[in-house]
Design an enzyme around this catalytic site. Sequence first.
Site, PDB file in Angstrom:
ATOM      1  N   LYS A   8      55.503  20.284  50.886  1.00 43.95           N
ATOM      2  CA  LYS A   8      54.442  19.599  51.621  1.00 43.95           C
ATOM      3  C   LYS A   8      53.240  20.528  51.735  1.00 43.95           C
ATOM      4  O   LYS A   8      53.396  21.724  52.024  1.00 43.95           O
ATOM      5  CB  LYS A   8      54.935  19.209  53.015  1.00 43.95           C
ATOM      6  N   HIS A  37      22.649  33.323  45.397  1.00 43.51           N
ATOM      7  CA  HIS A  37      21.307  33.884  45.198  1.00 43.51           C
ATOM      8  C   HIS A  37      20.231  33.210  46.058  1.00 43.51           C
ATOM      9  O   HIS A  37      20.297  32.006  46.341  1.00 43.51           O
ATOM     10  CB  HIS A  37      20.934  33.738  43.723  1.00 43.51           C
ATOM     11  N   ARG A  49      16.555  42.975  48.010  1.00 35.88           N
ATOM     12  CA  ARG A  49      16.829  41.550  47.783  1.00 35.88           C
ATOM     13  C   ARG A  49      17.689  41.020  48.915  1.00 35.88           C
ATOM     14  O   ARG A  49      18.234  41.805  49.714  1.00 35.88           O
ATOM     15  CB  ARG A  49      17.544  41.357  46.444  1.00 35.88           C
ATOM     16  N   THR A  73      60.046  16.079  51.070  1.00 34.61           N
ATOM     17  CA  THR A  73      58.865  16.810  51.563  1.00 34.61           C
ATOM     18  C   THR A  73      58.613  16.439  53.028  1.00 34.61           C
ATOM     19  O   THR A  73      58.079  17.246  53.779  1.00 34.61           O
ATOM     20  CB  THR A  73      57.621  16.473  50.717  1.00 34.61           C
ATOM     21  N   GLN A 106      29.554  44.677  43.309  1.00 33.60           N
ATOM     22  CA  GLN A 106      30.700  45.456  42.816  1.00 33.60           C
ATOM     23  C   GLN A 106      30.910  46.734  43.636  1.00 33.60           C
ATOM     24  O   GLN A 106      32.032  47.030  44.068  1.00 33.60           O
ATOM     25  CB  GLN A 106      30.508  45.835  41.337  1.00 33.60           C
TER      26      GLN A 106
HETATM   27  O1  LIG Z   1      25.372  42.582  42.619  1.00 31.83           O
HETATM   28  C1  LIG Z   1      25.185  42.051  41.519  1.00 31.83           C
HETATM   29  N1  LIG Z   1      26.104  42.224  40.539  1.00 31.83           N
HETATM   30  C2  LIG Z   1      25.966  41.674  39.306  1.00 31.83           C
HETATM   31  O2  LIG Z   1      26.835  41.856  38.461  1.00 31.83           O
HETATM   32  C3  LIG Z   1      24.803  40.893  39.069  1.00 31.83           C
HETATM   33  N2  LIG Z   1      24.330  40.221  37.984  1.00 31.83           N
HETATM   34  N3  LIG Z   1      23.172  39.669  38.339  1.00 31.83           N
HETATM   35  N4  LIG Z   1      22.878  39.964  39.632  1.00 31.83           N
HETATM   36  C4  LIG Z   1      23.882  40.733  40.095  1.00 31.83           C
HETATM   37  N5  LIG Z   1      24.076  41.299  41.315  1.00 31.83           N
END
Ligand SMILES: O=c1[nH]c(=O)c2nn[nH]c2[nH]1
Length: 296
Positions: free
Chosen positions: A10, A261, A177, A58, A233
Amino acid sequence: AILQSSTYGKDNVKFLKVKKDPLNPKVHEVMEATVKVLLVGDFDVAYTKADNAPIVPTDTVKNTILVEAKKFDVFPIEGFVAHLGLHFINKYSHVSGVDIEIFQHRWTKYPVNGKIHDHSFLKDGEELRTASLKYKRSGEFVLKSGIKDLTVLKSTGSMFYGFNQCDYTTLKPTTDRILSTDVDSVWEWDSKKLGSLQNVISQARAGLFDSAYKSARETTLSLFALENSASVQATMYNMCEEILRLVPLVSTVSYSLPNKHYFLIDLSWKGLENDNELFYPSPHPNGLIKCTVGRE
Ligand SMILES: O=c1[nH]c(=O)c2nn[nH]c2[nH]1
């Protein structure tokens, strides 16, 4: 033809449980949860021979989740999933494994006249606290905890430059940004160090999972804010490292982060310089950045 694999159960079993303070019954905690329990076992004949004899309906799975949620302490969710795992393996000898997921929805107490009210809550976001358990009759288990759909945004303190440039690249490098994402973080527990599901239940009572959740959430929010992020990253890797440092019983930490974005709107045609004030929210398409970090 041959049945290669199967599992059933379930999904989307929901409850809200009120926990009353024994010393002051007007002081409540609530847990609203959504639970999935899938069974693995000797059910092949139901698929291949239309023989339903082995099937635990279930509906019975749903009833079990609700009855056990009433009888057993559902706080924290890691203890409850361990209890459910033990229940299904111990009760049905033909069940060889269970796959359980639970989402806890947010209800947060709020202050009235400067004092946190005893039993009034507000829904401060769609954010979820999660736990999942894969448990086999052999005793081996994979227990994971996490945070999902915690949406954050910072209006500066995020950069992205120095990336690979080729004849397909139009992205402009930037040292300032907007960064926004829906946090999806999962930390996997070291099942060898935890030992057994019985021990998971006692560790749950002792507060291990609540303190890990608090550490992971505070680390995520503070690093997101404080770091002048070089990229999604880099920032998510730092979050993983910090959580591993804070929670020794966790073996790996993973993040899956959409980059939602916000693009600067060009107003130069109007003779206006748009110095990072007016942006266009453009969540689709979104970047999607994933990582899993473990111990050396
Ligand atoms: O933080 C980011 N990692 C990315 O791999 C990436 N690619 N475009 N903008 C990005 N900004």
